[in-house]
Design an enzyme around this catalytic site. Structure first.
Site, mmCIF file in Angstrom:
data_model
loop_
_atom_site.group_PDB
_atom_site.id
_atom_site.type_symbol
_atom_site.label_atom_id
_atom_site.label_comp_id
_atom_site.label_asym_id
_atom_site.label_seq_id
_atom_site.Cartn_x
_atom_site.Cartn_y
_atom_site.Cartn_z
ATOM 1 N N HIS A 268 67.299 40.867 9.721
ATOM 2 C CA HIS A 268 66.076 40.093 9.504
ATOM 3 C C HIS A 268 66.368 38.594 9.399
ATOM 4 O O HIS A 268 65.802 37.788 10.141
ATOM 5 C CB HIS A 268 65.384 40.591 8.222
ATOM 6 C CG HIS A 268 64.094 39.896 7.904
ATOM 7 N ND1 HIS A 268 62.865 40.403 8.254
ATOM 8 C CD2 HIS A 268 63.821 38.717 7.288
ATOM 9 C CE1 HIS A 268 61.903 39.584 7.865
ATOM 10 N NE2 HIS A 268 62.459 38.536 7.268
ATOM 11 N N GLU A 269 67.275 38.248 8.505
ATOM 12 C CA GLU A 269 67.562 36.818 8.287
ATOM 13 C C GLU A 269 68.247 36.198 9.502
ATOM 14 O O GLU A 269 68.076 35.003 9.782
ATOM 15 C CB GLU A 269 68.399 36.610 7.017
ATOM 16 C CG GLU A 269 67.791 37.157 5.709
ATOM 17 C CD GLU A 269 66.355 36.696 5.433
ATOM 18 O OE1 GLU A 269 65.923 35.654 5.972
ATOM 19 O OE2 GLU A 269 65.656 37.408 4.679
ATOM 20 N N HIS A 272 65.559 35.022 11.766
ATOM 21 C CA HIS A 272 65.063 33.701 11.332
ATOM 22 C C HIS A 272 66.063 32.608 11.744
ATOM 23 O O HIS A 272 65.684 31.540 12.226
ATOM 24 C CB HIS A 272 64.920 33.657 9.806
ATOM 25 C CG HIS A 272 63.675 34.309 9.271
ATOM 26 N ND1 HIS A 272 62.405 33.945 9.667
ATOM 27 C CD2 HIS A 272 63.503 35.284 8.337
ATOM 28 C CE1 HIS A 272 61.511 34.670 8.992
ATOM 29 N NE2 HIS A 272 62.142 35.492 8.185
ATOM 30 N N GLU A 298 58.263 34.541 11.129
ATOM 31 C CA GLU A 298 58.426 35.944 10.738
ATOM 32 C C GLU A 298 58.497 36.846 11.972
ATOM 33 O O GLU A 298 59.165 37.883 11.955
ATOM 34 C CB GLU A 298 57.281 36.348 9.801
ATOM 35 C CG GLU A 298 57.451 37.683 9.095
ATOM 36 C CD GLU A 298 58.588 37.738 8.075
ATOM 37 O OE1 GLU A 298 59.237 36.703 7.808
ATOM 38 O OE2 GLU A 298 58.834 38.846 7.553
#
Ligand code: CO
Length: 504
Positions: A268-269, A272, A298
């Site tokens: 996830h990160e 980003h 997101e």
């Protein structure tokens, strides 16, 4: 007489100065979460608030306003080129927003929220909503006032939403979320009745921290995270922060028995982080070098975490490696079984622990509640009752206490009204963007199965990252997919995937 070039030179220098200040503040925040000793908190808060004060003064100074007004005149006479127009209009949008909020108001809001945070933490610990009521009432009152000061057309909520998702309205969101809600409630009902039973604990084991860390670095590098321009560290809550495109940091946390607890947050990160590393260094300090909105940001994390990272083809490549590193428990589990296990669906009480099917109902519920709160059709005292009944209606779960219900998230105590819907917007954008990527990259998912992520990452970079704020969120979606944002791509994605997993 200053030329257009002079004015923009001046503007760029000022914006660059502000961005460097912003980077320093971001670095202090990162340090606070990763390295700072416990006792450093009080001084750190003051260091940050001093820097933020300097930033604010410079940003809304009389000279800055004078400069912007000169450029506004050029803009009115249509004398700006495309890039200049983007730089000016985004700076003007933020400037006028800040200008509309009197200094005393900003201070009162900051102090109220700062006090409310510890009361919220206490209330959650004791599971006692009443403790939090007077503070939340005050915050809601201030946020209603903020909306009045900013101004809005239809709903005061729109003025707050604009901070996180510029140009989006609560009317548009309501329509999209309503359709999505109906679909999700339906499919969750079917999954509950499915004869397929999945035990996610089958994936538990004993995973050494060192080996988990190596796995995280391997997956993140494969996705394209550049460790020469970034770091991965440990913090209580995972996050991504960036000081410029050449220094982008992500964090994660670990559980010995569950390696996905860490790995999924890393994916996830990293999503980003790829956005931030994908911005152009030469545009640092300008809206051309900044991400579009919370929702689009997101979308970049969720596209990797969920659509790619929980895709069967992704694991065709990584699973043999996982088996080799961690024979216990994975040597006894075949790929198909493993794939079903990581895509286990179950309605639960806590948003941050929920799967990709139930997750958006947690968000829709919060959006409906906060919109009604800001519009004044419900009051703070009513929240637990409304919360619990919506949880029952949408997810079919009974909330046993406020700690696991209305008090679970930090957002409202920090005054972040209008933030929640950007989580679901991110999921919807991600599905629509992925559909476009699949149409433009031949055999995309076969590439994943071969461990090739370069085309996909480059596609995201060329179509999204390098443009900075050139497009609005909706403008970008139109540009990439030829259509406005719609829930249908996400709905199709979920319907097809889970029809197969749960044999619906
Ligand atoms: Co995120």
């Amino acid at each position: 007489m200053e030329t257009r070039k002079d004015l923009f030179e001046d503007l760029k220098n000022r914006l660059s100065e502000l961005s460097h200040l912003g980077s320093a503040v971001a670095l202090l925040h990162w340090d606070q979460e990763v390295y700072m000793p416990k006792k450093g908190a009080a001084f750190r808060a003051k260091t940050i608030s001093n820097l933020v004060g300097i930033f604010h003064e410079k940003f809304i100074s009389a000279e800055f306003e004078k400069l912007l007004k000169k450029i506004a005149k050029l803009e009115k006479d249509k004398k700006l080129n495309e890039n200049e127009r983007v730089i000016f209009s985004e700076t003007w949008r933020q400037f006028s927003r800040e200008k509309k909020l009197p200094a005393e108001f900003v201070k009162e809001l900051a102090e109220t929220c700062s006090n409310a945070q510890s009361v919220w933490a206490e209330a959650r610990k004791k599971s006692d909503f009443n403790l939090f009521v007077p503070y939340l009432k005050k915050i809601v009152e201030l946020k209603r006032r903020e909306a009045q000061l900013i101004g809005f057309k239809d709903s005061p909520y729109d003025a707050l939403l604009d901070e996180y998702e510029p140009q989006m309205t609560s009317q548009e969101i309501s329509i999209i979320f309503f359709e999505l809600r109906e679909f999700l409630v339906g499919i969750i009902g079917k999954i509950k009745k499915s004869k397929i039973k999945i035990n996610p604990k089958a994936l538990y084991g004993e995973f050494s921290l060192e080996k988990q860390k190596k796995l995280n670095q391997f997956v993140s590098s494969k996705m394209g995270f550049n460790f020469d321009c970034g770091r991965m560290d440990i913090s209580t809550h995972p996050f991504e922060t960036s000081f410029n495109p050449e220094d982008v940091r992500i964090t994660t946390r670990y559980r010995k028995e569950d390696l996905f607890y860490s790995l999924s947050s890393v994916i996830h990160e990293t999503g980003h982080a790829l956005y931030e590393q994908g911005l152009l260094s030469e545009n640092f300090g300008s809206p051309l070098g900044e991400a579009i909105s919370h929702g689009i940001h997101e979308s970049q994390s969720r596209i990797w975490e969920k659509i790619v990272g929980q895709n069967l083809n992704f694991w065709k490549y990584f699973y043999p490696k996982l088996k080799k590193e961690f024979p216990k428990p994975f040597s006894d589990i075949n790929l198909e079984e493993f794939y079903k296990n990581i895509n286990y669906v179950k309605p639960t009480l806590i948003r941050t622990e929920s799967d990709e099917v139930t997750y958006n109902l947690h968000i829709i519920l919060r959006f409906e509640i906060e919109k009604d709160l800001i519009e004044g059709t419900i009051e703070v005292e009513d929240l637990p009752k409304i919360w619990n009944s919506k949880m029952k209606e949408y997810l079919g779960v009974t909330v046993p206490n406020d700690a696991n219900g209305v008090l679970q998230d930090v957002h409202w105590s920090g005054g972040s009204f209008g933030y929640f819907p950007t989580y679901t917007l991110g999921n919807l954008y991600s599905a629509q963007i992925f559909d476009a990527a699949k149409k433009s990259i031949l055999n995309l998912e076969k590439e994943f199965a071969a461990g090739k992520f370069e085309h996909f990452r480059q596609w995201l970079r060329n179509n999204i990252h390098i443009h900075g704020k050139t497009y609005s969120a909706n403008g970008l979606i139109m540009e990439i997919t030829g259509e406005e944002l719609s829930s249908k791509y996400f709905v199709n994605y979920i319907a097809n995937k889970y029809k197969q997993i749960y044999e619906l």
